[in-house]
Design a protein around this motif. Sequence first.
Motif, PDB file in Angstrom:
ATOM      1  N   ALA A 696       0.830  -1.204   0.000  1.00  0.00           N
ATOM      2  CA  ALA A 696       0.000   0.000   0.000  1.00  0.00           C
ATOM      3  C   ALA A 696       0.866   1.256   0.000  1.00  0.00           C
ATOM      4  N   LEU A 697       1.955   1.239   0.757  1.00  0.00           N
ATOM      5  CA  LEU A 697       2.850   2.397   0.806  1.00  0.00           C
ATOM      6  C   LEU A 697       3.525   2.612  -0.541  1.00  0.00           C
ATOM      7  N   VAL A 698       3.936   1.526  -1.196  1.00  0.00           N
ATOM      8  CA  VAL A 698       4.548   1.645  -2.520  1.00  0.00           C
ATOM      9  C   VAL A 698       3.539   2.228  -3.508  1.00  0.00           C
ATOM     10  N   ALA A 699       2.278   1.781  -3.412  1.00  0.00           N
ATOM     11  CA  ALA A 699       1.264   2.226  -4.355  1.00  0.00           C
ATOM     12  C   ALA A 699       0.962   3.722  -4.241  1.00  0.00           C
ATOM     13  N   ARG A 700       1.008   4.254  -3.023  1.00  0.00           N
ATOM     14  CA  ARG A 700       0.654   5.669  -2.865  1.00  0.00           C
ATOM     15  C   ARG A 700       1.854   6.610  -2.884  1.00  0.00           C
ATOM     16  N   SER A 701       3.076   6.092  -3.040  1.00  0.00           N
ATOM     17  CA  SER A 701       4.274   6.921  -3.026  1.00  0.00           C
ATOM     18  C   SER A 701       4.713   7.235  -4.453  1.00  0.00           C
ATOM     19  N   PRO A 702       5.137   8.476  -4.720  1.00  0.00           N
ATOM     20  CA  PRO A 702       5.674   8.813  -6.048  1.00  0.00           C
ATOM     21  C   PRO A 702       6.891   7.954  -6.367  1.00  0.00           C
ATOM     22  N   ALA A 703       7.098   7.708  -7.629  1.00  0.00           N
ATOM     23  CA  ALA A 703       8.230   6.882  -8.064  1.00  0.00           C
ATOM     24  C   ALA A 703       9.543   7.481  -7.579  1.00  0.00           C
ATOM     25  N   GLY A 704      10.369   6.648  -7.000  1.00  0.00           N
ATOM     26  CA  GLY A 704      11.684   7.065  -6.534  1.00  0.00           C
ATOM     27  C   GLY A 704      11.709   7.675  -5.154  1.00  0.00           C
ATOM     28  N   SER A 705      10.541   7.959  -4.553  1.00  0.00           N
ATOM     29  CA  SER A 705      10.539   8.636  -3.249  1.00  0.00           C
ATOM     30  C   SER A 705      10.917   7.719  -2.098  1.00  0.00           C
ATOM     31  N   LEU A 706      10.836   6.402  -2.314  1.00  0.00           N
ATOM     32  CA  LEU A 706      11.185   5.467  -1.244  1.00  0.00           C
ATOM     33  C   LEU A 706      12.634   4.996  -1.321  1.00  0.00           C
ATOM     34  N   ARG A 707      13.359   5.404  -2.327  1.00  0.00           N
ATOM     35  CA  ARG A 707      14.720   4.897  -2.511  1.00  0.00           C
ATOM     36  C   ARG A 707      15.603   5.235  -1.311  1.00  0.00           C
ATOM     37  N   ALA A 708      16.437   4.282  -0.937  1.00  0.00           N
ATOM     38  CA  ALA A 708      17.338   4.472   0.200  1.00  0.00           C
ATOM     39  C   ALA A 708      18.553   3.568   0.034  1.00  0.00           C
ATOM     40  N   GLU A 709      19.730   4.109   0.365  1.00  0.00           N
ATOM     41  CA  GLU A 709      20.947   3.310   0.301  1.00  0.00           C
ATOM     42  C   GLU A 709      20.957   2.216   1.361  1.00  0.00           C
ATOM     43  N   LEU A 710      20.386   2.500   2.531  1.00  0.00           N
ATOM     44  CA  LEU A 710      20.368   1.531   3.638  1.00  0.00           C
ATOM     45  C   LEU A 710      18.933   1.285   4.052  1.00  0.00           C
ATOM     46  N   LEU A 711      18.565   0.011   4.097  1.00  0.00           N
ATOM     47  CA  LEU A 711      17.219  -0.391   4.508  1.00  0.00           C
ATOM     48  C   LEU A 711      17.318  -1.264   5.749  1.00  0.00           C
ATOM     49  N   LEU A 712      16.577  -0.899   6.773  1.00  0.00           N
ATOM     50  CA  LEU A 712      16.409  -1.787   7.921  1.00  0.00           C
ATOM     51  C   LEU A 712      15.313  -2.776   7.553  1.00  0.00           C
ATOM     52  N   ALA A 713      15.669  -4.044   7.449  1.00  0.00           N
ATOM     53  CA  ALA A 713      14.721  -5.048   6.959  1.00  0.00           C
ATOM     54  C   ALA A 713      13.462  -5.039   7.821  1.00  0.00           C
ATOM     55  N   PRO A 714      12.283  -4.896   7.209  1.00  0.00           N
ATOM     56  CA  PRO A 714      11.050  -4.861   8.003  1.00  0.00           C
ATOM     57  C   PRO A 714      10.867  -6.138   8.820  1.00  0.00           C
ATOM     58  N   HIS A 715      10.385  -5.946  10.034  1.00  0.00           N
ATOM     59  CA  HIS A 715      10.023  -7.051  10.935  1.00  0.00           C
ATOM     60  C   HIS A 715      11.169  -8.049  11.096  1.00  0.00           C
ATOM     61  N   HIS A 716      12.400  -7.521  11.206  1.00  0.00           N
ATOM     62  CA  HIS A 716      13.577  -8.332  11.522  1.00  0.00           C
ATOM     63  C   HIS A 716      13.867  -9.396  10.465  1.00  0.00           C
ATOM     64  N   GLY A 717      13.289  -9.228   9.252  1.00  0.00           N
ATOM     65  CA  GLY A 717      13.487 -10.234   8.215  1.00  0.00           C
ATOM     66  C   GLY A 717      12.439 -11.323   8.237  1.00  0.00           C
ATOM     67  N   SER A 718      11.272 -11.041   8.789  1.00  0.00           N
ATOM     68  CA  SER A 718      10.201 -12.032   8.838  1.00  0.00           C
ATOM     69  C   SER A 718       9.710 -12.353   7.435  1.00  0.00           C
ATOM     70  N   ALA A 719       9.186 -13.577   7.278  1.00  0.00           N
ATOM     71  CA  ALA A 719       8.648 -13.998   5.987  1.00  0.00           C
ATOM     72  C   ALA A 719       7.404 -13.217   5.607  1.00  0.00           C
ATOM     73  N   THR A 720       6.799 -12.492   6.543  1.00  0.00           N
ATOM     74  CA  THR A 720       5.596 -11.707   6.270  1.00  0.00           C
ATOM     75  C   THR A 720       5.923 -10.290   5.797  1.00  0.00           C
ATOM     76  N   SER A 721       7.190  -9.996   5.545  1.00  0.00           N
ATOM     77  CA  SER A 721       7.596  -8.658   5.112  1.00  0.00           C
ATOM     78  C   SER A 721       8.622  -8.782   3.987  1.00  0.00           C
ATOM     79  N   SER A 722       9.187  -7.620   3.616  1.00  0.00           N
ATOM     80  CA  SER A 722      10.200  -7.564   2.540  1.00  0.00           C
ATOM     81  C   SER A 722       9.644  -8.165   1.244  1.00  0.00           C
ATOM     82  N   SER A 723       8.487  -7.669   0.808  1.00  0.00           N
ATOM     83  CA  SER A 723       7.880  -8.146  -0.430  1.00  0.00           C
ATOM     84  C   SER A 723       8.713  -7.716  -1.630  1.00  0.00           C
ATOM     85  N   PRO A 724       8.597  -8.424  -2.769  1.00  0.00           N
ATOM     86  CA  PRO A 724       9.367  -8.037  -3.962  1.00  0.00           C
ATOM     87  C   PRO A 724       9.064  -6.614  -4.411  1.00  0.00           C
ATOM     88  N   GLU A 725       7.794  -6.189  -4.312  1.00  0.00           N
ATOM     89  CA  GLU A 725       7.446  -4.821  -4.716  1.00  0.00           C
ATOM     90  C   GLU A 725       8.160  -3.803  -3.832  1.00  0.00           C
TER      91      GLU A 725
END
Length: 818
Positions: A696-725
Amino acid sequence: MTPPAPAPSPPLASPWPWGWGLAAWMLGLALVQHLAVLPEAQAWGGAGLVALGLGLVGARSGRGRSVGLGGAVLGLFCLGVAWASAQAQWRLDQRLDPAWEGRDLVMEAEVDGLPTALPGWGGASGWRLPLRSTGWAHDAHGDAQVPVPRGVSLTWSEGRDRWQAPRAGERWRLVVRLKRVHLPQNPGLPDTELWLLERGVRAQGSVRTGERLVEAPWHDLHALRERLRDAIYGQVAEPRHRAVLAGLVLGDQAGLPAADWALLRDAGVVHLFAISGLHITGFAWLMGWAVRGLWRRWPQWGLQWPAPSAARWLGLLAAWGYALLAGWGVPAQRTVGLLAVLALLASMGRLWPWPLALLLAGAVVGAADPWALVQPGFWLSFVAVAVLMNGGSLPGESGPRWRQAVHELVRTQAWITFGLLPLSLLFFGQVSLVGLVSNLVAVPLVSLALVPLALVGVALPWAWHGAGWLIDALWALMQAMVGWPGAVWAPAQAPNAVAALAVVGTAVALWRLPRAWRLAGLLSWVPLLCWSPARPPPGAFRLLVLDVGQGSAVWLQTARHDLLLDAGPGWGAAGQDAGARWVLPVLRAQGVSRLDALVVSHADSDHSGGALSVARGLPVGAVVGSLPPGHPLAARARPCQAGERWDWDGVQLRWLHPLPGAEGADNAISCVLHVRDAAGRAALLPADLPAAQERALVARSPAGSLRAELLLAPHHGSATSSSPEWLAAVAPQWALAQSGYRNRHGHPALSVQQRYHAAGVPLLTSAECGAYEWRSASGAPSAEGCWRLQRRRYWHTPEGAPPAQDASIGPDAPPTEP
């Protein structure tokens, strides 16, 4: 006739050359403890023997005395390296094969110490058990024999088939799950893995089921100590009283809550409420004083055994007995070793200068325990003794004896306080400015009244009630003193070179030298007093992802602002959490005296458990977060809302989630923070955001606005997060999962690891990395930011391991050691 030339005196006839050799031996022992890889013990030992042999040959020749002394010094240094390396390798060889981590093993072991209560940790009451195994176990589901370490620390939680915890001295057959020693690593904090290595603990784990095989024999020392603890707890009702008494009599420091330890630390009297060198030495002195009194009453005893010798050796015997009663811990061993060496020198008539006597004692202690030379307790004890020996007594004092005694007490305490100042800053990051005054009252009261009453209570329990009145009086005094303005000075942790300069300068200032030299020694404090850590330049930020095990805590700093996002997990009441244990000490060591914002991303305990301790320990400007009404900080908190943005010193910060008025489970309304510096480098901190909210956040965000050099993996790397989108929209160069070593949730999930790999994004974990630092002004993030990589030591677990279903109730941690 020309008289014959006198024979040259051996270079070691004077005791001073011995000092160089002893110092070289200790330097070799200490050097090994700062290496990432152990040296080859045989090679260094051979080189040491050769150098020592050449030195002795040079000494006998009479013409190469300086060469001979140099060879002996070099030889002892090499032998010190060899001895420490051999001891360390022997200890490391007692390791658990990683293939058997997290698997059910059946082992037999003896409870080798006092079980420690863990009330409320991990949501259940339990015990921590120090065990000595047979060295072997077998697979619970097969016949394979498994070598296991001799020293093991296990947690026993209440549950089915675990209603009666093992007691000290008993022998049990246990079904356990073990893991190698692997604990959080953060800058500015003591290395708990080293603390456990020194004590021989090479594996941790939890008990599944157990069966008692043999009860403790009546003469077992640990069983006797536990019976004494039961007696104290049975006779004394007040929890603080019995915790203090158990600490002073038995060395059991676990009963005192974190808030009381913080009070003792701020008042500068922690060393008085643990089994320290001060108490053991004081007990030896009291016994020696009593022996001299008896010898004066019956002078004929002196014909068989001179009073000075009797007082010296019976005092040492008393110190040894007290140390045994206290569990014969490493600090107690060091103290008894020091007293034994000094007593031996005195009995041999060796009138060595006191610096050489201390060097010899330190060399003996280091030979028995090479790791002692990098422990705070060793240096605090030896430096305190050195200050006392150097200070001596003031001659020519006049007036009543009580006035002389008070004057000497004040002077001695002032010398010790000043002498230990740089070491206190180096080891603990703070100095109690009221410590001089509090110790003037507490030292004689504790050493001459409270400790004797606590020990007398072993035979006469009514004495413990009198000790309780003294404890209440002391606590009231310390609470009043700690409330004074400026009671504690906690500057940023200076580099080791700056702290070492202050240590040397303090020694010069206290030494009996001309006044000009002593004033010059005081000037060595100027760099320490003026030093402050460099903050990021305007337009840049510093990010420190702390290692808090299975939990989250991230510190963000700009040129003039500090923000903490989450504060790690909690295991019980406030103070028994990652906020008090790791987050606060790290922030203080980095010079943070105030937080502009404390953010609690959501109410899950692995993110919010330490928040209250942080809010109590530091002034906080604003509390932000998605907190339920029952949370202790809810009344102060305002929500984080998507669309809110602000500028700190040229750094742009934005809340991306949740939307105003959003409702749902805790994870679904996690605060998501995006940070971008003036050069466009960014970090994205999404807390425990689930995959549906990611999309949902990807869908409502302008292209390129979420880009980041460093990402803290959501939910500690849980299988319920870090979707391909999500990964495609963020396109990070590096990702970091804050997950504990072999955590019970299996984070980061294998599917998530494969997803990051397929996207070409390196995924680090806090288990393998420790704390992670990124300064945006230095360029793109990299693996060089890992604290374990920056401060690699030979005892650290070499690599992370695949997650497994294994957990302990709370982390092992050293008690407060003087």
